[in-house]
Enzyme design. Structure first.
Site, PDB file in Angstrom:
ATOM      1  N   LEU A  89      85.717  84.595  25.648  1.00 55.95           N
ATOM      2  CA  LEU A  89      85.496  84.527  24.207  1.00 55.95           C
ATOM      3  C   LEU A  89      86.597  85.330  23.530  1.00 55.95           C
ATOM      4  CD1 LEU A  89      81.630  85.182  23.941  1.00 55.95           C
ATOM      5  CD2 LEU A  89      82.811  82.982  23.797  1.00 55.95           C
ATOM      6  N   ASP A  90      87.006  84.898  22.340  1.00 57.78           N
ATOM      7  CA  ASP A  90      88.007  85.649  21.592  1.00 57.78           C
ATOM      8  C   ASP A  90      87.477  87.045  21.268  1.00 57.78           C
ATOM      9  OD1 ASP A  90      89.533  83.357  21.618  1.00 57.78           O
ATOM     10  OD2 ASP A  90      88.899  82.710  19.620  1.00 57.78           O
ATOM     11  N   LYS A  91      88.381  87.951  20.992  1.00 63.57           N
ATOM     12  CA  LYS A  91      88.019  89.351  20.723  1.00 63.57           C
ATOM     13  C   LYS A  91      86.909  89.471  19.682  1.00 63.57           C
ATOM     14  CE  LYS A  91      89.934  93.584  18.681  1.00 63.57           C
ATOM     15  NZ  LYS A  91      91.123  94.202  18.053  1.00 63.57           N
ATOM     16  N   THR A 130      84.908  86.996  18.526  1.00 63.23           N
ATOM     17  CA  THR A 130      83.815  86.035  18.671  1.00 63.23           C
ATOM     18  C   THR A 130      82.729  86.702  19.510  1.00 63.23           C
ATOM     19  OG1 THR A 130      85.264  84.104  18.511  1.00 63.23           O
ATOM     20  CG2 THR A 130      83.129  83.783  19.564  1.00 63.23           C
ATOM     21  N   ARG A 150      88.004  77.342  16.437  1.00 68.42           N
ATOM     22  CA  ARG A 150      88.674  77.843  15.234  1.00 68.42           C
ATOM     23  C   ARG A 150      89.782  76.885  14.793  1.00 68.42           C
ATOM     24  NH1 ARG A 150      90.344  83.646  17.259  1.00 68.42           N
ATOM     25  NH2 ARG A 150      91.116  83.862  15.118  1.00 68.42           N
TER      26      ARG A 150
END
Length: 329
Positions: free
Chosen positions: A158-160, A162, A260
């Site tokens: 997961l993105d930082k 998210t 995104r």
């Protein structure tokens, strides 16, 4: 088809070969004539994802007729003997760090966590410490080593900024099984996101390749057909909130920043997204994009039992929804 796969446990191959943890051996028959090496192996070894097999091919761990084969596109011939050697897990030299974890589930094979905003998943340039991996090593020193010492146990990311559900593998067998489910699209990853705008339709699918932005290298972008990597996202409207919309997204593929990028491409950018949202305003103060990995489902790698986990929304996300509902009346 290949003959029935054979499995052997061994610690050292004969001659100069490197140590291995396990061996898979298969034989090609006439029905497999002309099939690409990685595709044929993925078909017969479902516990190994195609990306994992391609990695093993690049590492010289796949032997074709007694010789290492580094070409994943090599066409198979009837009678070919293939040996896939799985190396031992790579030990990590990272230092464990006592960082709190919100654990949704844990057993001897895996754990599922609810990742908070601001936590980077694994070490990378600019993030040598304080990552989820450092926290995991303090909680569980023995993790799958398939992805190397910087990403032990990490099946997906997961993105930082998210938040939400993430599964971690404690050993290689669990890791391979979970990766294969993601590759085969049998594992489901469902996200909630608040976007700027009101989609005309109530649901849809966006299939658009994603790759590195040609100018802004810290960003990803939808690229012309034939460029980038295939990316498919299914979306559905859950609640219309004035000029904003609460949407559900389901990943069919897992590219960097996929939701995104696809949301911005639909001109429905995620609220609070620092990279893909032109407007920096938001009804409430946010520390990152309003995107949450809400539900995660897969089959348990040991028991075969279907599992589903729901990660509670973070307070910041809940506060945004309360404010938008209040404004929308």
């Amino acid at each position: 088809m290949f003959s029935k796969q054979q499995f052997a446990e061994t610690g050292q191959m004969e001659g100069p070969r490197d140590p291995v943890a396990a061996i898979r051996q298969v034989r090609v028959t006439e029905k497999q004539q002309g099939l690409r090496l990685d595709r044929g192996l993925a078909e017969q070894l479902p516990e190994l994802s195609r990306s994992r097999l391609q990695q093993l091919i690049r590492q010289g761990q796949v032997w074709l007729n007694g010789r290492p084969c580094l070409d994943k596109d090599r066409p198979l011939q009837a009678g070919d003997e293939i040996e896939v050697r799985i190396p031992p897990a790579t030990p990590t030299t990272l230092e464990p760090e006592r960082i709190p974890l919100d654990i949704l589930y844990e057993d001897e094979d895996l754990l599922v966590i609810n990742k908070p905003r601001g936590l980077v998943v694994h070490p990378a340039p600019g993030h040598a410490s304080g990552t989820l991996v450092h926290a995991l090593l303090a909680h569980c020193p023995h993790l799958s080593g398939i992805n190397g010492e910087l990403r032990p146990g990490i099946v997906h990311r997961l993105d930082k900024d998210t938040t939400g559900a993430l599964v971690i593998a404690k050993h290689d067998q669990a890791h391979q099984h979970l990766q294969a489910q993601i590759q085969a699209k049998t594992a489901r990853r469902i996200y909630l996101g608040v976007v700027f705008g009101r989609p005309a339709q109530s649901q849809g699918t966006i299939s658009a390749p994603i790759g590195r932005h040609p100018v802004e290298r810290q960003k990803m972008a939808v690229l012309p057909s034939g460029q980038g990597r295939a990316a498919v996202t299914h979306w559905q409207v859950l609640e219309r909130l004035g000029n904003y919309t609460l949407m559900q997204f389901e990943l069919e593929t897992g590219r960097t920043h996929q939701i995104r990028v696809h949301a911005a491409h639909l001109r429905l950018p995620i609220v609070g997204d620092p990279l893909y949202t032109q407007s920096k305003t938001s009804p409430v103060k946010l520390s990152g994009q309003a995107l949450h990995a809400w539900k995660l489902s897969f089959v348990h790698p040991r028991t075969g039992q279907p599992l589903q986990f729901t990660a509670p929304l973070p307070e910041e996300f809940e506060r945004l929804l309360r404010q938008l509902r209040s404004q929308a009346g």
